[in-house]
Design a protein around this motif. Structure first.
Motif, PDB file in Angstrom:
ATOM      1  N   ALA A  76       0.843  -1.201   0.000  1.00  0.00           N
ATOM      2  CA  ALA A  76       0.000   0.000   0.000  1.00  0.00           C
ATOM      3  C   ALA A  76       0.873   1.243   0.000  1.00  0.00           C
ATOM      4  N   PHE A  77       0.290   2.304  -0.547  1.00  0.00           N
ATOM      5  CA  PHE A  77       0.949   3.612  -0.540  1.00  0.00           C
ATOM      6  C   PHE A  77      -0.010   4.571   0.156  1.00  0.00           C
ATOM      7  N   ILE A  78       0.449   5.298   1.158  1.00  0.00           N
ATOM      8  CA  ILE A  78      -0.395   6.266   1.859  1.00  0.00           C
ATOM      9  C   ILE A  78       0.093   7.655   1.460  1.00  0.00           C
ATOM     10  N   GLY A  79      -0.720   8.353   0.663  1.00  0.00           N
ATOM     11  CA  GLY A  79      -0.317   9.694   0.224  1.00  0.00           C
ATOM     12  C   GLY A  79      -1.147  10.743   0.927  1.00  0.00           C
ATOM     13  N   ASP A  80      -1.095  11.949   0.405  1.00  0.00           N
ATOM     14  CA  ASP A  80      -1.841  13.056   0.982  1.00  0.00           C
ATOM     15  C   ASP A  80      -3.267  13.017   0.440  1.00  0.00           C
ATOM     16  N   GLY A  81      -4.197  12.487   1.220  1.00  0.00           N
ATOM     17  CA  GLY A  81      -5.596  12.397   0.785  1.00  0.00           C
ATOM     18  C   GLY A  81      -5.878  11.239  -0.162  1.00  0.00           C
ATOM     19  N   LEU A  82      -4.855  10.454  -0.464  1.00  0.00           N
ATOM     20  CA  LEU A  82      -5.038   9.336  -1.407  1.00  0.00           C
ATOM     21  C   LEU A  82      -4.325   8.088  -0.877  1.00  0.00           C
ATOM     22  N   VAL A  83      -5.003   6.951  -0.982  1.00  0.00           N
ATOM     23  CA  VAL A  83      -4.296   5.701  -0.682  1.00  0.00           C
ATOM     24  C   VAL A  83      -4.332   4.809  -1.922  1.00  0.00           C
ATOM     25  N   CYS A  84      -3.286   4.023  -2.067  1.00  0.00           N
ATOM     26  CA  CYS A  84      -3.247   3.052  -3.167  1.00  0.00           C
ATOM     27  C   CYS A  84      -3.024   1.667  -2.545  1.00  0.00           C
ATOM     28  N   VAL A  85      -3.730   0.675  -3.060  1.00  0.00           N
ATOM     29  CA  VAL A  85      -3.631  -0.681  -2.517  1.00  0.00           C
ATOM     30  C   VAL A  85      -3.314  -1.644  -3.659  1.00  0.00           C
ATOM     31  N   LEU A 116     -10.495   0.573   4.711  1.00  0.00           N
ATOM     32  CA  LEU A 116      -9.915   0.690   6.055  1.00  0.00           C
ATOM     33  C   LEU A 116      -8.811   1.739   6.073  1.00  0.00           C
ATOM     34  N   LEU A 117      -7.994   1.773   5.019  1.00  0.00           N
ATOM     35  CA  LEU A 117      -6.902   2.750   4.974  1.00  0.00           C
ATOM     36  C   LEU A 117      -7.449   4.166   4.809  1.00  0.00           C
ATOM     37  N   CYS A 118      -8.547   4.328   4.004  1.00  0.00           N
ATOM     38  CA  CYS A 118      -9.174   5.653   3.873  1.00  0.00           C
ATOM     39  C   CYS A 118      -9.658   6.130   5.245  1.00  0.00           C
ATOM     40  N   LEU A 119     -10.298   5.196   5.981  1.00  0.00           N
ATOM     41  CA  LEU A 119     -10.811   5.568   7.308  1.00  0.00           C
ATOM     42  C   LEU A 119      -9.659   5.891   8.262  1.00  0.00           C
ATOM     43  N   ASN A 120      -8.622   5.066   8.249  1.00  0.00           N
ATOM     44  CA  ASN A 120      -7.508   5.249   9.198  1.00  0.00           C
ATOM     45  C   ASN A 120      -6.687   6.499   8.903  1.00  0.00           C
ATOM     46  N   ALA A 125      -9.844   9.523  -1.392  1.00  0.00           N
ATOM     47  CA  ALA A 125      -9.931   8.692  -2.598  1.00  0.00           C
ATOM     48  C   ALA A 125      -8.917   7.554  -2.508  1.00  0.00           C
ATOM     49  N   ALA A 126      -9.157   6.542  -3.338  1.00  0.00           N
ATOM     50  CA  ALA A 126      -8.242   5.399  -3.331  1.00  0.00           C
ATOM     51  C   ALA A 126      -8.130   4.803  -4.730  1.00  0.00           C
ATOM     52  N   GLN A 127      -6.961   4.235  -4.978  1.00  0.00           N
ATOM     53  CA  GLN A 127      -6.779   3.490  -6.226  1.00  0.00           C
ATOM     54  C   GLN A 127      -6.453   2.045  -5.835  1.00  0.00           C
ATOM     55  N   SER A 141      -2.684  -7.199 -14.756  1.00  0.00           N
ATOM     56  CA  SER A 141      -3.154  -6.288 -13.708  1.00  0.00           C
ATOM     57  C   SER A 141      -4.394  -5.509 -14.131  1.00  0.00           C
ATOM     58  N   PHE A 142      -5.218  -5.176 -13.137  1.00  0.00           N
ATOM     59  CA  PHE A 142      -6.422  -4.355 -13.350  1.00  0.00           C
ATOM     60  C   PHE A 142      -6.413  -3.238 -12.305  1.00  0.00           C
ATOM     61  N   THR A 143      -6.921  -2.082 -12.702  1.00  0.00           N
ATOM     62  CA  THR A 143      -6.927  -0.942 -11.767  1.00  0.00           C
ATOM     63  C   THR A 143      -8.329  -0.341 -11.701  1.00  0.00           C
ATOM     64  N   GLU A 144      -8.681   0.173 -10.544  1.00  0.00           N
ATOM     65  CA  GLU A 144     -10.004   0.801 -10.362  1.00  0.00           C
ATOM     66  C   GLU A 144      -9.829   1.977  -9.379  1.00  0.00           C
ATOM     67  N   ASP A 145     -10.496   3.096  -9.697  1.00  0.00           N
ATOM     68  CA  ASP A 145     -10.441   4.263  -8.794  1.00  0.00           C
ATOM     69  C   ASP A 145     -11.744   4.371  -8.014  1.00  0.00           C
ATOM     70  N   TYR A 146     -11.674   4.790  -6.779  1.00  0.00           N
ATOM     71  CA  TYR A 146     -12.859   4.926  -5.914  1.00  0.00           C
ATOM     72  C   TYR A 146     -12.767   6.240  -5.130  1.00  0.00           C
ATOM     73  N   ASP A 147     -13.957   6.774  -4.738  1.00  0.00           N
ATOM     74  CA  ASP A 147     -13.889   7.808  -3.706  1.00  0.00           C
ATOM     75  C   ASP A 147     -14.148   7.107  -2.365  1.00  0.00           C
ATOM     76  N   ALA A 148     -13.750   7.760  -1.286  1.00  0.00           N
ATOM     77  CA  ALA A 148     -13.784   7.119   0.035  1.00  0.00           C
ATOM     78  C   ALA A 148     -15.210   6.743   0.441  1.00  0.00           C
ATOM     79  N   ASP A 149     -16.194   7.617   0.118  1.00  0.00           N
ATOM     80  CA  ASP A 149     -17.577   7.320   0.521  1.00  0.00           C
ATOM     81  C   ASP A 149     -18.064   6.012  -0.098  1.00  0.00           C
ATOM     82  N   THR A 150     -17.753   5.847  -1.376  1.00  0.00           N
ATOM     83  CA  THR A 150     -18.168   4.605  -2.048  1.00  0.00           C
ATOM     84  C   THR A 150     -17.523   3.394  -1.357  1.00  0.00           C
ATOM     85  N   LEU A 151     -16.236   3.506  -1.054  1.00  0.00           N
ATOM     86  CA  LEU A 151     -15.541   2.373  -0.411  1.00  0.00           C
ATOM     87  C   LEU A 151     -16.133   2.056   0.956  1.00  0.00           C
TER      88      LEU A 151
END
Ligand code: SF4
Length: 766
Positions: A76-85, A116-120, A125-127, A141-151
């Protein structure tokens, strides 16, 4: 303080997305290991600011209770307002054939981590990236973008139904825990030895160690061992108890013992796992396309829910549930085992890497093991950890495939390619090698991988492919300390066998992974030998030998020096028949006449029938069905009006695990010392143990033989009031090593002549 229920991310994802059908085969131990290697290779390629194996956990409040969701994200990558898993899945398939939404559980797993990472980390947003990787390095590989509320909406949508389920499961567990605190011993008093046995079982589980217990017939070892283990369960030393048996009869005794405890207030769910072949709802097991397998996951949840209200989930109860919900009873029993407190099953489900229950036995767990009839475990483990592949059988299947699919079909061609590796000269001799036959293993590996992709419709072909896959898996655990490669020729074909001749260290490792184990049997002499064989000879293990609780004068043991070695059998058939006749003539009753082989038994049986046509005599047959076996046992009626003698083989189904109390059995004549027949494998075992200075003759022949003798003799006295006789026929019983191995509570009387035996028997019965 609200109650905390706990679930792993993976389990939650699987629960939330379960639907579809069962497929035979499934993953294997070796593939899982490869999966770990594949994960590491990909994780090493990540940018520096990604965190591999990141632990993630969060408590979710649902209806006033807490669900703790925890796991370890592959990266995982924890950025500023964004997480990637990144979620990595290793596959044996070509990853490029996998479509984006083929496996909803994989997406759900990645989405839960991302939520969980968005909440923590208060990310908006998350990728999510899902990568399928094969061991050879191919990926997709497959990629999908989400906003935190949806997750978070997705997460709660997954979590709520699970919470509903786990609350119901945990409510049952709480009740069990309460009743365990005050559980009384299920009988008014302890029999001699029972309390010591229960305490030894408890101690083993408390210290996560092992206990080897020799408990003679009549102690009531099922109730004692279960009681000790249940007390350990009540104290939280173990989380579930496995009552492991080698035979079905032992399972029934455990079910009945638990029922007895339920009558004294115990609330506890037990599940019995029955072999697929015995519980299948079809006439013949053929899982591919079975209606009970198709859509299994769409229908199983209501059945699991209904089962929470059933305390004794034995074979009949599971069958009923399976029929009602159109489910495979075998798979249902495995699913039910996950929420049961006591699981009653064969040794396989704990020790066989192919079928052992992953949740409890693939990694360290707090399962408590009770191993009944533990004298069988070493031989069974030897089989579980070995693999064989027969060229002769491959040739038959190849011809079959050629007829049904054509000689040019991909499967026929694959078989054709493998076959030369399993052929030999007509005069080839068997071999035992300490080196792995690498060329053969490579050929089997090529075959297993390619044939596995073809998905044959023929059950026999599929079985052969599983055997080939297992052969490859065993080749990876092959080592010179415990394995030999056997090449066994037959009519120009080879059977290649990766033979685990010493399973002790594998058993030791398996026992160290659980929360404690008690192994018990009536026949574990000499104990130091069985402790080493079964892997319970460490500093954290203990041994206990209990005395027989029955009055020794109730058993008459007579020793006759009749020569019955292989060379002398022909000339002593008459003498053996006379001794058996004398035993049955001295007192009206049911008797066993026990022989080391079918051939010898049949020879004496025929002679006996000719010599004493008026005697009632029956003879065990090879490959008897369950119904035939029951019919055979039913001949042992209580209070018989005339004597009956049953000719049986030592080590067979009637010589062990059969309970004939009271006057249903009055005696047993044991012909020979029960030594197993000489075979290439057994001779190799003797040589290997001799080379290691571990007494090859004793380990390969004497001890297994004596064990079979004592098991058969153990049928005679089953209760405090039983009386009966054992007649030992073999000159070797007079040798010091055999004398030392006979039970201490036996008062053995030497008898020289037939007339002397008749007198002694008459005196005993008077
Ligand atoms: S019911 Fe029988 S054939 Fe069907 S899935 Fe179960 S074991 Fe296989």
């Amino acid at each position: 303080m609200p109650k905390i229920h706990s679930v792993s991310v993976r389990a939650l994802a699987e629960f939330a997305t379960e639907k579809g059908s069962l497929f035979p085969g499934g993953g294997s131990y070796a593939r899982m290991k490869e999966g770990v290697r594949g994960h590491r290779a990909l994780q090493e390629l990540l940018p520096f600011n990604w965190q591999p194996e990141l632990p993630v956990s969060r408590d979710l409040e649902i209806d006033g209770q807490i669900l703790r969701v925890h796991g370890r994200a592959d990266a995982a990558f924890i950025g500023d307002g964004l997480v990637c898993v990144l979620e990595i899945k290793t596959t044996v398939k070509n990853p490029s054939v996998i479509l984006k939404y083929d496996y909803p559980a994989h997406w759900a797993q990645a989405e839960i981590y991302a939520a969980l990472l968005c909440l923590n980390h208060n990310a908006a947003a998350a990728q999510v990236k899902l990568t399928y990787a094969r061991v050879d390095g191919k990926t997709n590989s497959f990629t999908e973008d989400y906003d935190a509320d949806t997750l978070i909406r997705l997460l709660m949508g997954y979590a709520r139904p699970f919470m509903d389920w786990i609350v119901a499961v945990d409510a049952g567990r709480e009740k069990t825990e309460l009743t365990l605190q005050t559980l009384p011993f299920p009988y008014d008093t302890y029999r001699e030895g029972q309390r010591e046995m229960a305490q030894a079982v408890f101690r083993a589980m408390k210290r996560s160690g092992g206990a080897l217990i020799e408990a003679p017939t009549g102690i009531g070892k099922t109730a004692a061992s279960l009681y000790g283990a249940l007390k350990a369960l009540g104290k939280g030393c173990v989380t579930a108890i496995f009552y492991l048996t080698a035979r079905t009869t032992g399972r029934r005794a455990a079910e009945d013992a638990l029922d007895r405890m339920r009558k004294t207030g115990l609330s506890l769910r037990s599940v019995t796992i029955t072999a697929k072949e015995k519980c299948c709802l079809l006439e013949k097991v053929d899982c591919m396309g079975c209606p009970h397998a198709i859509g299994y996951y769409d229908r199983r949840r209501p059945a699991l829910r209904e089962a929470l209200a059933i305390q004794r989930l034995d074979a009949d109860a599971i069958r009923e549930l399976a029929v009602d919900h159109e489910l495979c009873p075998f798979e249902l029993s495995l699913d039910l085992s996950e929420t049961a407190d006591v699981i009653i099953c064969d040794y396989n489900y704990a020790f066989d890497p192919r079928v052992r229950l992953k949740r409890y036995f693939d990694a360290k767990s707090k399962a408590g093991l009770l191993v009944d009839e533990a004298h069988n475990l070493s031989d069974r483990a030897r089989e579980m950890l070995s693999a064989s592949l027969s060229g002769w059988r491959l040739d038959i299947l190849r011809k079959q495939v050629e007829r049904t699919e054509g000689a040019d079909s991909p499967m026929a061609r694959l078989m054709e390619e493998l076959l030369p590796h399993l052929k030999c000269d007509a005069d080839a001799e068997p071999e035992a090698n300490s080196d792995l036959p690498k060329a053969l293993v490579e050929a089997v590996k090529r075959f297993a991988e390619a044939a596995g992709e073809l998905q044959s419709a023929e059950p026999e072909v599929r079985d052969f492919i599983f055997e080939a896959q297992w052969f490859v898996n065993v080749s990876k655990r092959f080592d010179t300390d415990s394995y030999r490669a056997l090449l066994l020729p037959r009519d120009g074909f080879l059977t290649a066998r990766l033979w685990c001749y010493d399973p002790s260290k594998h058993l030791k490792r398996a026992l160290e992974r659980v929360g404690g184990a008690a192994l018990f049997s009536a026949t574990l002499a000499p104990m130091y030998f069985y402790a080493q064989q079964l892997g319970v000879d460490g500093d954290n293990d203990e041994s206990l030998r209990l005395e027989s609780p029955f009055p020794r004068e109730n058993l008459g043991v007579y020793r006759l020096a009749v020569p019955v070695s292989l060379r002398e059998r022909e000339r002593t058939v008459h003498a053996v028949a006379q001794v058996i006749h004398a035993m049955t003539g001295a007192h009206v009753g049911n008797y066993l006449a026990c022989f080391p082989s079918y051939a010898y038994m049949t020879q004496v049986f025929r002679y006996y029938r000719g010599l004493y046509p008026g005697d009632a005599a029956v003879c065990q047959q090879q490959h008897m069905t369950e119904v035939q076996r029951m019919g055979f046992i039913d001949r042992f009626m209580p209070a018989p009006e005339r004597s009956l003698v049953a000719f049986i083989v030592l080590g067979g189904v009637f010589a062990e695990g059969v309970d004939l109390p009271g006057d249903r059995l009055s005696g047993a004549a044991i012909v020979s010392t029960g030594m197993p027949q000489i075979s290439f494998e057994r001779e190799k075992l003797r040589e290997l143990l001799d080379d290691a200075d571990e007494g090859g003759m004793d380990a390969a022949y004497t001890y297994p033989g004596l064990r079979r003798v004592l098991q058969a003799a153990g049928r005679v006295i089953r209760t405090e009031t039983d009386r009966g006789v054992v007649v030992l026929m073999d000159t070797r019983y007079r040798q010091p090593n055999y004398r030392a191995l006979l039970p201490e509570h036996w008062e053995v009387r030497d008898v020289k002549k037939l007339s002397g035996l008749k007198e002694a028997l008459e005196r005993f019965w008077q």
